[in-house]
Motif scaffolding. Structure first.
Motif, short mmCIF file in Angstrom:
data_model
loop_
_atom_site.label_atom_id
_atom_site.label_comp_id
_atom_site.label_asym_id
_atom_site.label_seq_id
_atom_site.Cartn_x
_atom_site.Cartn_y
_atom_site.Cartn_z
N PHE A 119 0.83 -1.21 0.00
CA PHE A 119 0.00 0.00 0.00
C PHE A 119 0.87 1.26 0.00
CE2 PHE A 119 -2.64 3.37 1.70
CZ PHE A 119 -3.89 3.14 1.13
N GLN A 142 -6.04 2.40 -3.10
CA GLN A 142 -6.70 1.10 -3.05
C GLN A 142 -7.22 0.70 -4.43
OE1 GLN A 142 -6.82 -0.90 -0.15
NE2 GLN A 142 -7.31 -2.41 -1.76
N VAL A 145 -4.31 -0.66 -6.37
CA VAL A 145 -3.95 -1.99 -5.85
C VAL A 145 -4.93 -3.04 -6.37
CG1 VAL A 145 -3.80 -3.40 -3.75
CG2 VAL A 145 -2.79 -1.11 -3.79
N GLU A 154 -2.12 -5.70 0.71
CA GLU A 154 -1.78 -4.29 0.99
C GLU A 154 -0.71 -4.14 2.07
OE1 GLU A 154 -6.01 -4.35 -0.56
OE2 GLU A 154 -4.78 -5.55 0.82
#
Length: 286
Positions: A119, A142, A145, A154
């Protein structure tokens, strides 16, 4: 259309197809040359010479050539990391004078920060480009990701990830700031053959979903064909464009789905012959 008919030997600019509105290229390279000083000899090394190329918005261009032909130097000039000796590069009509938020680079060696989680490595892309502004930056990270398929990882560190997963982190870090252009320098060169095929297909899906303009450097003939709308073939030292070929294959593509396509086979044989000639020329000149 045969390979010979689709090659642009002298005119490497692009024209809109019949019925399309005329539009300026997103990337325009004109008479680009780069030379370096060689300290031990006091001479100059000419890395690339006289390169002209236009890249349309949303186009996926693969760059293929023998080792040492200047492909990475070419990409670094577009990234704003190397200054041209002559000529210029325009992005959206503006001269490139340095790195900018409209361009992001994906490197071969991942270049992740080992003390940061997945993350936080992706977050670094926002920190470097636009800063952590507003309340929505966590959602942006996010989203990136999730887009590269790393949901659930993460809080993992790079040492805990496979090579393919580390490269996904690098890709997410590049796209999180939503640049117009992705510059990818052999991004799959450090992974195994199976992971490479999987990642290749996922990159194609990602680009289809985001509409990014991509310049993708590779040593793999098959990879250049499978990913590119056009293939730019570089000559050996000094680097210059030998030919530009329209791929002409429908998407989506995978090695399994196109490996028996006559067009794929023709392109592969043509590129093999072209690169073999350049590699031989480079060996003779040494």
């Amino acid at each position: 259309m045969t390979v010979e008919e689709s090659i642009a030997m002298t005119n490497t600019t692009t024209e809109p197809a019949e019925g399309e509105a005329s539009a300026s290229p997103l990337i325009s390279v004109r008479d680009l040359s780069v030379s370096y000083d060689v300290a031990r000899t006091g001479s100059k090394l000419l890395a690339i010479e006289g390169v002209d190329l236009d890249v349309r918005e949303g186009e996926f261009v693969t760059v293929l050539g023998p080792s040492g032909c200047g492909k990475t130097t070419f990409m670094n000039v577009i990234a704003g990391l190397v200054k041209p000796s002559t000529g210029q590069v325009l992005v959206a009509g503006e001269p490139v004078t340095g790195p900018g938020p409209d361009r992001a680079v994906v490197f071969q060696d991942y270049a992740l920060l080992p003390w940061r989680t997945v993350f936080d490595n992706v977050k670094f892309g926002l920190e470097m480009q636009k800063g952590l502004k507003g309340a929505g930056w966590r959602d942006r990270v996010q989203e990136a990701v999730d887009l590269v398929g790393l949901s659930g990882f993460e809080n993992s560190y790079p040492r805990e990830l496979s090579g393919g997963m580390q490269q996904r982190v690098g890709l997410a870090r590049a796209i999180v700031a939503k640049p117009q252009i992705l510059l990818m320098d052999e991004p799959l060169g450090a992974v195994d053959a199976l992971t490479r095929e999987v990642m290749r297909e996922e990159i194609e899906k990602l680009i289809a979903a985001t509409g990014k303009t991509v310049l993708f450097i590779t040593h793999s003939i098959e990879e250049a064909i499978l990913l590119g709308d056009r293939i730019v073939v570089f000559k050996s030292h000094p680097g210059a464009i030998k030919e530009v070929i329209e791929t002409g294959l429908e998407r989506p593509r995978s090695e399994r789905s196109v490996q028996s396509d006559p067009r794929f086979l023709e392109l592969r044989d043509h590129l093999w012959d072209a690169l073999q000639g350049e590699a031989t020329a480079a060996a003779v000149s040494k």
